[in-house]
Design a protein around this motif. Structure first.
Motif, PDB file in Angstrom:
ATOM      1  N   GLY A 235      41.187 -26.242   2.000  1.00  9.49           N
ATOM      2  CA  GLY A 235      41.248 -27.687   2.054  1.00  9.49           C
ATOM      3  C   GLY A 235      39.905 -28.243   2.497  1.00  9.49           C
ATOM      4  N   LEU A 236      39.467 -29.314   1.876  1.00  5.01           N
ATOM      5  CA  LEU A 236      38.203 -29.940   2.250  1.00  5.01           C
ATOM      6  C   LEU A 236      38.476 -31.073   3.228  1.00  5.01           C
ATOM      7  N   ARG A 237      37.829 -31.008   4.386  1.00  7.02           N
ATOM      8  CA  ARG A 237      38.019 -32.010   5.429  1.00  7.02           C
ATOM      9  C   ARG A 237      36.663 -32.582   5.821  1.00  7.02           C
ATOM     10  N   ARG A 238      36.658 -33.382   6.879  1.00  5.66           N
ATOM     11  CA  ARG A 238      35.405 -33.964   7.384  1.00  5.66           C
ATOM     12  C   ARG A 238      35.237 -33.556   8.837  1.00  5.66           C
ATOM     13  N   ARG A 239      34.011 -33.236   9.180  1.00  7.82           N
ATOM     14  CA  ARG A 239      33.674 -32.877  10.565  1.00  7.82           C
ATOM     15  C   ARG A 239      32.361 -33.557  10.895  1.00  7.82           C
ATOM     16  N   ASP A 240      32.413 -34.497  11.818  1.00  8.98           N
ATOM     17  CA  ASP A 240      31.254 -35.321  12.160  1.00  8.98           C
ATOM     18  C   ASP A 240      30.667 -35.982  10.910  1.00  8.98           C
ATOM     19  N   GLY A 241      31.560 -36.431  10.029  1.00  8.22           N
ATOM     20  CA  GLY A 241      31.128 -37.145   8.834  1.00  8.22           C
ATOM     21  C   GLY A 241      30.626 -36.259   7.713  1.00  8.22           C
ATOM     22  N   ARG A 242      30.633 -34.936   7.916  1.00  8.35           N
ATOM     23  CA  ARG A 242      30.128 -34.013   6.898  1.00  8.35           C
ATOM     24  C   ARG A 242      31.280 -33.167   6.355  1.00  8.35           C
ATOM     25  N   PRO A 243      31.162 -32.693   5.108  1.00  7.89           N
ATOM     26  CA  PRO A 243      32.225 -31.866   4.530  1.00  7.89           C
ATOM     27  C   PRO A 243      32.446 -30.589   5.348  1.00  7.89           C
ATOM     28  N   HIS A 244      33.706 -30.287   5.546  1.00 10.06           N
ATOM     29  CA  HIS A 244      34.111 -29.103   6.325  1.00 10.06           C
ATOM     30  C   HIS A 244      35.289 -28.465   5.614  1.00 10.06           C
ATOM     31  N   ALA A 245      35.207 -27.170   5.329  1.00 11.30           N
ATOM     32  CA  ALA A 245      36.294 -26.467   4.660  1.00 11.30           C
ATOM     33  C   ALA A 245      37.223 -25.831   5.678  1.00 11.30           C
ATOM     34  N   PHE A 246      38.505 -25.777   5.326  1.00 11.04           N
ATOM     35  CA  PHE A 246      39.491 -25.155   6.215  1.00 11.04           C
ATOM     36  C   PHE A 246      40.365 -24.224   5.392  1.00 11.04           C
ATOM     37  N   ILE A 247      40.497 -22.981   5.866  1.00 11.92           N
ATOM     38  CA  ILE A 247      41.338 -22.000   5.184  1.00 11.92           C
ATOM     39  C   ILE A 247      42.785 -22.244   5.611  1.00 11.92           C
ATOM     40  N   LEU A 248      43.580 -22.775   4.699  1.00  7.81           N
ATOM     41  CA  LEU A 248      44.969 -23.090   5.002  1.00  7.81           C
ATOM     42  C   LEU A 248      45.896 -21.893   4.773  1.00  7.81           C
ATOM     43  N   ASP A 249      45.520 -21.015   3.871  1.00  6.77           N
ATOM     44  CA  ASP A 249      46.307 -19.811   3.652  1.00  6.77           C
ATOM     45  C   ASP A 249      45.421 -18.756   2.998  1.00  6.77           C
ATOM     46  N   ILE A 250      45.569 -17.544   3.429  1.00  2.16           N
ATOM     47  CA  ILE A 250      44.871 -16.406   2.843  1.00  2.16           C
ATOM     48  C   ILE A 250      45.768 -15.204   3.026  1.00  2.16           C
ATOM     49  N   GLU A 251      46.036 -14.483   1.945  1.00  2.00           N
ATOM     50  CA  GLU A 251      46.958 -13.362   2.046  1.00  2.00           C
ATOM     51  C   GLU A 251      46.611 -12.308   1.011  1.00  2.00           C
ATOM     52  N   VAL A 252      46.591 -11.083   1.449  1.00  2.02           N
ATOM     53  CA  VAL A 252      46.437  -9.936   0.557  1.00  2.02           C
ATOM     54  C   VAL A 252      47.836  -9.418   0.233  1.00  2.02           C
ATOM     55  N   ALA A 253      48.078  -9.105  -1.020  1.00  2.00           N
ATOM     56  CA  ALA A 253      49.384  -8.592  -1.441  1.00  2.00           C
ATOM     57  C   ALA A 253      49.750  -7.355  -0.631  1.00  2.00           C
ATOM     58  N   GLN A 254      51.031  -7.239  -0.328  1.00  2.00           N
ATOM     59  CA  GLN A 254      51.515  -6.176   0.552  1.00  2.00           C
ATOM     60  C   GLN A 254      51.057  -4.792   0.091  1.00  2.00           C
ATOM     61  N   ASP A 255      51.109  -4.541  -1.205  1.00  4.19           N
ATOM     62  CA  ASP A 255      50.775  -3.207  -1.704  1.00  4.19           C
ATOM     63  C   ASP A 255      49.285  -3.010  -1.965  1.00  4.19           C
ATOM     64  N   GLN A 256      48.480  -4.033  -1.568  1.00  4.26           N
ATOM     65  CA  GLN A 256      47.038  -3.947  -1.805  1.00  4.26           C
ATOM     66  C   GLN A 256      46.242  -3.985  -0.506  1.00  4.26           C
ATOM     67  N   ARG A 257      46.901  -3.836   0.604  1.00  5.32           N
ATOM     68  CA  ARG A 257      46.223  -3.959   1.890  1.00  5.32           C
ATOM     69  C   ARG A 257      45.466  -2.684   2.261  1.00  5.32           C
ATOM     70  N   ARG A 258      44.547  -2.862   3.230  1.00  2.15           N
ATOM     71  CA  ARG A 258      43.692  -1.765   3.727  1.00  2.15           C
ATOM     72  C   ARG A 258      42.746  -1.239   2.640  1.00  2.15           C
ATOM     73  N   ARG A 259      42.344  -2.137   1.751  1.00  2.00           N
ATOM     74  CA  ARG A 259      41.384  -1.763   0.727  1.00  2.00           C
ATOM     75  C   ARG A 259      40.141  -2.663   0.754  1.00  2.00           C
ATOM     76  N   GLY A 260      40.041  -3.496   1.807  1.00  2.00           N
ATOM     77  CA  GLY A 260      38.880  -4.363   1.939  1.00  2.00           C
ATOM     78  C   GLY A 260      39.003  -5.691   1.240  1.00  2.00           C
ATOM     79  N   TYR A 261      40.170  -6.000   0.655  1.00  2.00           N
ATOM     80  CA  TYR A 261      40.304  -7.243  -0.095  1.00  2.00           C
ATOM     81  C   TYR A 261      40.349  -8.473   0.811  1.00  2.00           C
ATOM     82  N   GLY A 262      40.829  -8.300   2.044  1.00  2.00           N
ATOM     83  CA  GLY A 262      40.818  -9.433   2.971  1.00  2.00           C
ATOM     84  C   GLY A 262      39.401  -9.908   3.237  1.00  2.00           C
ATOM     85  N   ARG A 263      38.498  -8.983   3.458  1.00  2.00           N
ATOM     86  CA  ARG A 263      37.095  -9.336   3.685  1.00  2.00           C
ATOM     87  C   ARG A 263      36.499 -10.007   2.448  1.00  2.00           C
ATOM     88  N   GLU A 264      36.831  -9.492   1.259  1.00  2.00           N
ATOM     89  CA  GLU A 264      36.311 -10.098   0.030  1.00  2.00           C
ATOM     90  C   GLU A 264      36.856 -11.505  -0.170  1.00  2.00           C
TER      91      GLU A 264
END
Length: 312
Positions: A235-264
């Motif tokens: 989501g794009l928000r404002r912080r001190d009048g400047r654009p600020h991004a916020f991660i509202l949801d991030i999820e790696v599929a259950q059967d794809q975890r521990r493969r570094g995809y969260g970091r990617e």
């Protein structure tokens, strides 16, 4: 004589309110949670919303801390929905261990009198006095707000393809995200199951009133060799009048975890945030999600506010 709580007189309310406002502004800015005029706007809205009738607000308990006729500071408690909130602690002296014990015992007694099932307190890192008050008393970190600034230049691995979510995929995503968030609210101890369903639905409607076409909201799927491995919502928000991004949801599929995809996916979030014009990025994580917290901190995200809960 022990530390005692004396009701804050109505004649002192305006001065006390200004002290709280200035404390909120200073700590918001020091933590980085809010910057510039954002901190002022937040403090004013916070006080307006929580004290709509001023000193007569029924949910608020406003007290002066007194020991041997000496004032030590002021305390603001709020009672709502089976929870007692320690909203603000402003001390003019540093309490010693005995004084902290006496004060906390009084707060706990008030919680029991109000039939509260939880004591909740949200603290900035700079709230040294409140941190000392709750330390070693069984509080658990329920949730953390984190911030990364400035945005780094990190590449997404070429085999991980992050692309806009389709409308068909969004329908399944919205249903799963809402249900999953409700489960997390319960697991964090913040809501009952029924309350969590209502709160999760409220937040989903607030953030995505027009679904996938809501302006300022961008959703993505990540895939490897054509197979979906995760999802990302920014989501794009404002912080001190400047654009600020916020991660509202991030999820790696259950059967794809521990493969570094969260970091990617995090690298992709930062890349998309830059594309959206943001200069900083933030996120919320529940305290029980220690693996995610470790990942975020390894990427340079820092804690700017934490909510602590004590189950009574």
């Amino acid at each position: 004589m022990p530390v005692e709580l004396s009701p804050l007189g109505a004649d002192r309310f305006d001065g006390w309110r200004e002290d709280v406002k200035q404390r909120l502004i200073a700590r918001s800015r020091e933590s980085g949670m809010r910057a510039g005029d954002d901190a002022i706007d937040f403090a004013e809205a916070f006080l307006r919303d929580l004290l709509p009738q001023g000193p007569a607000t029924s949910s608020a308990g406003l007290f002066v801390l007194v020991e041997n006729s000496q004032e030590l500071g002021a305390l603001w408690l709020a009672d709502s929905g089976g929870k007692l909130f320690l909203v603000d602690l402003g001390l003019s002296v540093d309490l010693d261990a005995r004084q902290r014990e006496e004060l906390f015992s009084t707060i706990r007694r008030i919680a029991v009198q109000h039939e509260a099932r939880l004591i909740s307190v949200a603290l900035f890192p700079q709230d040294a006095q409140a941190h000392a008050l709750i330390a070693g008393r069984g509080f658990a970190v329920a949730s953390i707000q984190m911030l990364l600034e400035p945005l780094p230049e990190r590449r997404v691995a070429p085999h991980v393809v992050v692309s806009p979510m389709t409308a068909e995929r969004f329908r399944r995503f919205a249903e799963h995200s809402e249900a999953s968030y409700a489960e997390d609210l319960v697991a964090a101890g913040r809501y009952t199951a029924d309350e969590a369903v209502i709160e999760s639905r409220r937040q989903m409607r607030l953030e995505l009133p027009e679904g996938i076409d809501t302006p300022g909201q961008e959703l993505f799927t990540a895939s490897v060799d054509g197979a979906e491995v995760g999802v990302l919502w920014l989501g794009l928000r404002r912080r001190d009048g400047r654009p600020h991004a916020f991660i509202l949801d991030i999820e790696v599929a259950q059967d794809q975890r521990r493969r570094g995809y969260g970091r990617e996916l995090m690298h992709a979030a930062e890349r998309e945030a830059r594309r959206m014009g943001a200069e900083s990025i933030g996120l919320h994580v529940f305290g029980f999600n220690t693996g995610a917290i470790d990942l975020y901190e390894s990427l340079g995200y820092r804690r700017v506010e934490e909510t602590f809960l004590l189950n009574l």
